[in-house]
Write a protein that holds these residues in place. Structure first.
Motif, short mmCIF file in Angstrom:
data_model
loop_
_atom_site.label_atom_id
_atom_site.label_comp_id
_atom_site.label_asym_id
_atom_site.label_seq_id
_atom_site.Cartn_x
_atom_site.Cartn_y
_atom_site.Cartn_z
N UNK A 140 -0.68 2.78 6.29
CA UNK A 140 -1.51 1.72 5.74
C UNK A 140 -0.78 0.91 4.70
N UNK A 141 -0.06 1.60 3.82
CA UNK A 141 0.64 0.90 2.73
C UNK A 141 1.79 0.05 3.22
N UNK A 142 2.54 0.53 4.22
CA UNK A 142 3.69 -0.27 4.67
C UNK A 142 3.22 -1.59 5.27
N UNK A 143 2.05 -1.61 5.86
CA UNK A 143 1.49 -2.88 6.33
C UNK A 143 1.29 -3.82 5.16
N UNK A 144 0.62 -3.34 4.09
CA UNK A 144 0.39 -4.18 2.92
C UNK A 144 1.72 -4.68 2.34
N UNK A 145 2.67 -3.77 2.18
CA UNK A 145 3.95 -4.14 1.56
C UNK A 145 4.64 -5.26 2.33
N UNK A 146 4.72 -5.12 3.64
CA UNK A 146 5.42 -6.12 4.45
C UNK A 146 4.66 -7.44 4.48
N UNK A 147 3.33 -7.39 4.50
CA UNK A 147 2.53 -8.62 4.46
C UNK A 147 2.75 -9.35 3.15
N UNK B 271 -9.75 5.47 4.92
CA UNK B 271 -8.62 6.30 4.54
C UNK B 271 -8.03 7.06 5.71
N UNK B 272 -8.16 6.49 6.90
CA UNK B 272 -7.66 7.12 8.13
C UNK B 272 -6.53 6.28 8.70
N UNK B 273 -5.39 6.89 8.97
CA UNK B 273 -4.26 6.16 9.54
C UNK B 273 -4.03 6.59 10.98
N UNK B 274 -4.37 5.68 11.90
CA UNK B 274 -4.11 5.93 13.32
C UNK B 274 -3.06 4.97 13.87
N UNK B 275 -2.63 4.03 13.08
CA UNK B 275 -1.63 3.08 13.53
C UNK B 275 -1.17 2.21 12.38
N UNK B 276 -0.22 1.33 12.65
CA UNK B 276 0.27 0.36 11.67
C UNK B 276 -0.11 -1.03 12.15
N UNK B 277 -0.90 -1.72 11.37
CA UNK B 277 -1.32 -3.07 11.74
C UNK B 277 -0.11 -4.00 11.74
N UNK C 20 -9.16 -1.63 9.27
CA UNK C 20 -10.47 -1.07 8.90
C UNK C 20 -10.35 0.43 8.65
N UNK C 21 -9.69 1.14 9.54
CA UNK C 21 -9.56 2.58 9.40
C UNK C 21 -8.83 2.97 8.12
N UNK C 22 -7.71 2.32 7.86
CA UNK C 22 -6.90 2.68 6.70
C UNK C 22 -7.58 2.34 5.39
#
Length: 211
Positions: free
Chosen positions: A175-182, A132-138, A126-128
């Protein structure tokens, strides 16, 4: 290749493959993304995207969900699995947003994880994507699997895996690395039959072929 170098190369290659990463879930507001992400647990995005239009037609605003009967929510979200728990959590989250956050989805990790059923993974998404806020990697099952196969972690639980991944990437890439790996986990590196013969990361994968 050192771990951080491998992590950077993974990012660079997958960024070319996925130039415009975004959630596969359909949403228009932070609340809609929060609900959709909550429903996606142990469920396909395709199924969630069929349920959420019905949900938001019936309860278009956060206040509507807060005032809804849990049994009514259960009926709408039944097909997503674990529907009783999801319905209870969605209503609880809506109530807390209305009573504690003036009807607006909060924009910090610390606040989001106080909402019903919202853990770090959902909060990070939700944050990312909404703020547009990155506090962690989902870390979901795909991120967990690929992070292990690519030698980026030896951990098995999401929070330790997240702690291993965060130092490997600049904050703006979380945020993007989560999307890429998913995406890559779904298309090329699934759990049962990884497609190593066509994998764009095969030459840097220390555990190619591992299931």
């Amino acid at each position: 290749m050192k771990k951080k170098e491998r992590a950077s190369e993974i990012y660079a290659r997958l960024a070319k493959r996925y130039p415009s990463p975004k959630p596969a879930l359909t949403w228009a507001t932070p609340w809609e993304l929060l609900v959709a992400t909550a429903l996606s647990a142990q469920c396909t995005d395709e199924r969630v995207n069929k349920v959420t239009p019905v949900f938001f037609e019936r309860w278009p605003e956060i206040e509507d969900a807060a005032n809804a009967e849990v049994t009514d929510i259960e009926e709408v979200v039944r097909s997503t699995g674990f529907f009783r728990n999801k319905a209870k959590n969605i209503k609880a989250a809506a109530l807390r947003v209305m009573t504690e956050y003036d009807g607006t989805v909060p924009q910090t990790m610390a606040e989001l994880i106080t909402l019903g059923g919202v853990a770090r993974k959902t909060a990070s998404i939700v944050l990312s994507n909404a703020f547009g806020v990155n506090e962690g990697i989902a870390v979901d099952t795909h991120v967990k699997r690929l992070a292990f196969r690519m030698g980026l972690t030896t951990k098995t639980d999401p929070i330790p895996i997240e702690k291993d991944l965060m130092p490997l990437y600049p904050r703006e890439q979380w945020g993007d690395i989560n999307h890429y790996l998913v995406f890559y986990g779904r298309e090329v590196c699934p759990a049962r039959k990884p497609k190593c013969d066509i994998c764009e990361l095969n030459d840097i994968c220390p555990k190619k072929g591992v299931k």
